[in-house]
Structures are given as structure tokens and as C-alpha cells.
Design a protein around this motif. Structure first.
Motif, mmCIF file in Angstrom:
data_model
loop_
_atom_site.group_PDB
_atom_site.id
_atom_site.type_symbol
_atom_site.label_atom_id
_atom_site.label_comp_id
_atom_site.label_asym_id
_atom_site.label_seq_id
_atom_site.Cartn_x
_atom_site.Cartn_y
_atom_site.Cartn_z
ATOM 1 N N TYR A 103 0.810 -1.222 0.000
ATOM 2 C CA TYR A 103 0.000 0.000 0.000
ATOM 3 C C TYR A 103 0.847 1.277 0.000
ATOM 4 O O TYR A 103 0.287 2.381 -0.040
ATOM 5 N N GLU A 104 2.164 1.134 0.040
ATOM 6 C CA GLU A 104 3.029 2.309 0.029
ATOM 7 C C GLU A 104 2.846 3.089 -1.270
ATOM 8 O O GLU A 104 2.820 2.517 -2.360
ATOM 9 N N GLY A 105 2.721 4.405 -1.137
ATOM 10 C CA GLY A 105 2.546 5.256 -2.313
ATOM 11 C C GLY A 105 1.124 5.358 -2.805
ATOM 12 O O GLY A 105 0.844 6.115 -3.742
ATOM 13 N N LYS A 106 0.213 4.595 -2.212
ATOM 14 C CA LYS A 106 -1.193 4.663 -2.615
ATOM 15 C C LYS A 106 -1.925 5.668 -1.721
ATOM 16 O O LYS A 106 -1.531 5.913 -0.578
ATOM 17 N N ASP A 107 -2.991 6.238 -2.232
ATOM 18 C CA ASP A 107 -3.734 7.285 -1.520
ATOM 19 C C ASP A 107 -4.674 6.658 -0.484
ATOM 20 O O ASP A 107 -5.893 6.638 -0.651
ATOM 21 N N VAL A 108 -4.080 6.112 0.572
ATOM 22 C CA VAL A 108 -4.828 5.453 1.643
ATOM 23 C C VAL A 108 -4.150 5.749 2.971
ATOM 24 O O VAL A 108 -3.015 6.234 3.027
ATOM 25 N N VAL A 109 -4.844 5.429 4.054
ATOM 26 C CA VAL A 109 -4.264 5.496 5.397
ATOM 27 C C VAL A 109 -4.082 4.069 5.887
ATOM 28 O O VAL A 109 -5.034 3.277 5.881
ATOM 29 N N VAL A 110 -2.873 3.718 6.289
ATOM 30 C CA VAL A 110 -2.562 2.362 6.725
ATOM 31 C C VAL A 110 -2.281 2.366 8.226
ATOM 32 O O VAL A 110 -1.384 3.077 8.697
ATOM 33 N N HIS A 111 -3.052 1.589 8.972
ATOM 34 C CA HIS A 111 -2.836 1.422 10.418
ATOM 35 C C HIS A 111 -2.149 0.072 10.626
ATOM 36 O O HIS A 111 -2.688 -0.970 10.239
ATOM 37 N N ARG A 112 -0.995 0.078 11.260
ATOM 38 C CA ARG A 112 -0.243 -1.161 11.482
ATOM 39 C C ARG A 112 -0.269 -1.571 12.942
ATOM 40 O O ARG A 112 -0.560 -0.778 13.833
ATOM 41 N N ASN A 113 0.061 -2.851 13.168
ATOM 42 C CA ASN A 113 0.109 -3.416 14.527
ATOM 43 C C ASN A 113 -1.192 -3.161 15.284
ATOM 44 O O ASN A 113 -1.195 -2.786 16.449
ATOM 45 N N VAL A 114 -2.286 -3.381 14.592
ATOM 46 C CA VAL A 114 -3.607 -3.179 15.180
ATOM 47 C C VAL A 114 -3.983 -4.392 16.017
ATOM 48 O O VAL A 114 -3.813 -5.538 15.594
ATOM 49 N N GLY A 115 -4.493 -4.151 17.201
ATOM 50 C CA GLY A 115 -4.936 -5.252 18.061
ATOM 51 C C GLY A 115 -3.779 -5.893 18.793
ATOM 52 O O GLY A 115 -2.783 -5.246 19.131
ATOM 53 N N ASN A 116 -3.884 -7.203 19.012
ATOM 54 C CA ASN A 116 -2.905 -7.920 19.824
ATOM 55 C C ASN A 116 -1.802 -8.570 19.000
ATOM 56 O O ASN A 116 -1.182 -9.542 19.432
ATOM 57 N N GLY A 117 -1.557 -8.038 17.797
ATOM 58 C CA GLY A 117 -0.527 -8.620 16.943
ATOM 59 C C GLY A 117 -0.241 -7.728 15.761
ATOM 60 O O GLY A 117 -0.163 -6.505 15.888
ATOM 61 N N TYR A 118 -0.115 -8.352 14.579
ATOM 62 C CA TYR A 118 0.314 -7.641 13.384
ATOM 63 C C TYR A 118 -0.851 -7.229 12.487
ATOM 64 O O TYR A 118 -0.684 -7.112 11.262
ATOM 65 N N GLY A 119 -2.012 -6.983 13.067
ATOM 66 C CA GLY A 119 -3.174 -6.599 12.274
ATOM 67 C C GLY A 119 -2.958 -5.296 11.517
ATOM 68 O O GLY A 119 -2.228 -4.404 11.960
#
Length: 396
Positions: free
Chosen positions: A45-61
């Protein structure tokens, strides 16, 4: 028309889906250890017009927010990406490079189709209104699993509806099958430790045999289903592990029973726990042993909301049958467990199944070391979920 554009774009990217699926299949990671898988997904998703949330929840969501042209409804689409601790036996040219770890449940395919679908929706974002949230979920296979923690993160609080799919080799490519209402069973892990008194096999009267007590309990636990649960209710109690190894002439001091319970209604699960604890308490009295019981509520039953299910299936029948799929089949509930249930506890939506039966091969079910996905099913899944998403956004 946006629907036609989306379907054409997905067809053009079918080979990309297959390539991604094979990459993930070669590089599986088990639940809560999917660091490199998550890195690959996020990098896409790098370079795409989006918002990326990483490490969501209790792991790598990962949750990816895609904003359409104008404000509107918010729809979530979920795909899981963890593998299983299974030694692969498929002999595929892209078999697992990690010994003892395998994508034996199709999550590699779930992730691949969802990434490409997301990319296509991003490319067309000026033609649809609202927000689509792509949920790349870690750790579906291992309790406490990832879904509940993603729900608890708050990132999905504004979601109006949520949808997801699972691949199953029991049906041909092109077949989509679904259940309205209760669709997948709830699942609870259970562990029972029984402590007696060890001794010599030649003098059983001086000891208190934990194996004899445990054997009695294994049989009695089956009466929960046969005599304590309404015959019209689905219930299963399984003891899958009897940990009491030792020498042949030694009376075992203690052991552990492990298993699971399945139910289609939480009240039935509660009944199973109550009756299990009663039987264990009675075992203490009958055999003069001490016990410890754990009954873990892992996955609730999956409840497909009837309104959303009907809307999704109508969309598939109106647009998909004869195009990218052959038929939508109303199927009975499955006794398998699936933590997509956690989303449906708070968000209306549904979880459907997509046929992926391999061609000219023996069929092996999910979690088998020879399980495989017919890669033609990736495009079916992408188009089906894309179709449902546009309908949910009210983009006709």
C-alpha cells in the motif's frame, strides 16, 4: 459503470493475485508471528492514496482506510493471513519454505485476492462514495485470535457493515455457498487436570489411579450431548488429548485431558460448561481425586445477519451468476469455528464461502497437509466481495 470497470480491472489483475498467493504460500508464518507477512502487506500500500494502520490489536493486524469521492457509508472487508503449524505434503513448486508451517486453510488466497481488490478499489476511488476499510487480520487460527482485538481497537467503530469469505474445497470454483443466521459454531477449549496418587502397578490398592478416573470422565462427558442438551440444538464435546504417558507398571499420579466444545448458540455453550463442571466435581467425590478445570471461550458462533446476507446474495445472483460465478447455494450451518464472529457481534454483515475444489486432484479438506486451493477461485472471491462492497455502499 463502476461495477463493470471493477470487474474488468480485477480480471486484468488475476495473475497478480496468483503471484501474491504463491509468495504467501511459500513464506507462511503462524499466528502472532506473522511479522514478514504483515510487512509485505503494508508495503503493497506504500505510495497509494490510503491510510494504513499497522500493529492493530494484539498482533500484526493491519487496517487500510480508502476514502471515496464523497462521504457516504463505511464498509469493512476482512481477510486473514496467518498459517498453521503443519508440515506441508503438497509437492507444489511453491511449497512452504518454513518446515512445519503451512498455509493449509487458504489464508494465503484470502490475503492475495483482498490486496488486489483493494488496489482496484483505490484506482476507482473517484467513482464511488463512502469509505472502505480493508481489514488484514492476523491470528485467526489461534485463540485468543486477532478479530476481537481489532474490534476493541476502535478503528471499526464507524463501520456500517462488514463482509468476508472463506475458501472451501468441498465446492467447485464458481459456487458460492452461504447460511443466513447461525452459520459457524462457537468453539471453547477445555483442559481438565486430574491428580490422584501414584504407585506400583502390582499394588493398585495403595495408589489412586488418575488414568482410571480420567477414562471414566471421558465417557461420561459424552452424556452432556446425549442427555443434557436438547436434541434439536447442535453440540459436540471432544477430548482430543489424553496426556498420561508413563511406564507400563506405574500407576499414574496425574494427567491432563484437553479438548473442545462446539455449539451454535452461546446458551448451549454455557450449558456444556455447567454440566462439565458438575461431572468433574462428581469425579472428585467418586474417585477421591483433585481436579483443575479451564473452559476458555474462544470463538463465539458466527451469526450472519439476515438482512445483510439477503442483500449480499441478491447482489451476487443479479450480477455474478453467469458472469464470474455459477450459483449461490443456501447451505446448512458448519460446525467449524471462525473468529469473524467477533466482528458480527457488533457490526451487521455476513461471512460466505467460496468453492475452490482443485482440478484433477484428490480433494483434501482445510487443515490437511495436502490442502490446496484452485487458484481460479481467487478471481471469483475478488469479484464477489467487490460486488457485495459496491452494493453495500449503495453504488448501483
Amino acid at each position: 459503470m463502476i461495477r463493470e470497470q471493477l470487474m474488468n480491472l480485477l480480471s486484468e489483475k488475476e495473475e497478480e493475485m496468483i503471484s501474491l498467493r504463491r509468495h504467501f504460500h511459500e513464506n507462511p508464518e503462524i499466528s502472532f508471528q506473522e511479522k514478514e507477512t504483515a510487512n509485505t502487506i503494508a508495503s503493497y500500500y506504500e505510495g497509494k492514496d490510503v491510510v494504513v494502520h499497522r500493529n492493530v490489536g494484539n498482533g500484526y493486524g493491519i487496517v487500510v482506510d480508502i476514502q471515496g469521492k464523497k462521504p457516504g457509508r463505511t464498509i469493512a472487508l476482512r481477510a486473514d493471513f496467518d498459517a498453521l503449524p503443519i508440515l506441508e505434503e503438497t509437492d507444489l513448486p511453491f511449497s512452504s519454505k518454513n518446515p512445519g508451517v503451512m498455509h493449509a486453510c487458504g489464508h494465503d488466497g484470502h490475503t492475495a485476492y483482498m490486496m488486489v481488490l483493494a488496489d482496484c478499489l483505490i484506482q476507482l476511488k473517484d467513482q464511488w462514495n463512502g469509505t472502505i476499510k480493508i481489514v488484514h487480520q492476523h491470528a485467526e487460527e489461534m485463540a485468543p485470535a486477532g478479530a476481537k482485538s481489532i474490534v476493541d481497537s476502535g478503528l471499526l467503530d464507524d463501520v456500517d457493515e462488514i463482509y468476508g469469505i472463506h475458501f472451501f474445497p468441498t465446492h467447485d470454483v464458481g459456487e458460492v455457498f452461504y447460511t443466513s443466521g447461525w452459520a459457524f459454531a462457537g468453539c471453547s477449549d477445555l483442559s481438565i487436570k486430574i491428580k490422584g496418587k501414584g504407585g506400583h502397578g502390582s499394588m493398585p490398592h495403595t495408589a489412586n489411579d488418575a488414568i482410571v478416573a480420567a477414562s471414566s470422565l471421558v465417557m461420561n462427558l459424552q452424556t452432556i450431548v446425549s442427555r443434557r442438551v436438547n436434541p434439536y440444538d447442535m453440540a459436540v464435546v471432544t477430548i482430543g488429548s489424553f496426556e498420561g504417558a508413563g511406564a507400563s507398571n506405574v500407576i499414574k499420579d496425574n494427567l491432563i485431558l484437553r479438548g473442545d466444545a462446539r455449539y451454535m448458540d452461546v446458551s448451549v455453550g454455557e450449558k456444556i460448561e455447567i454440566e462439565l463442571r458438575k461431572l468433574v466435581k462428581g469425579l472428585e467425590e467418586s474417585f477421591d481425586v483433585k481436579t483443575e478445570v479451564e473452559f476458555l471461550w474462544d470463538y463465539p458462533p458466527v451469526y450472519n445477519h439476515p438482512e445483510q446476507t439477503a442483500k449480499a446474495i441478491k447482489s451476487l445472483e443479479d450480477h455474478g451468476v453467469g458472469e464470474y460465478m455459477t450459483q449461490a447455494i443456501d447451505s446448512p450451518p458448519s460446525t467449524g469455528g471462525e473468529d469473524f464472529s467477533q466482528y458480527l457481534l457488533k457490526i451487521p454483515g455476513c461471512f460466505i464461502n467460496v468453492g475452490c475444489k482443485p482440478e484433477a486432484k484428490e480433494v483434501y479438506l482445510n487443515h490437511h497437509p495436502k490442502f490446496d486451493v484452485n487458484e481460479k477461485a481467487l478471481l471469483v472471491a475478488a469479484k464477489a466481495v467487490g460486488d457485495i462492497a459496491l452494493t453495500a455502499l449503495e453504488m448501483q
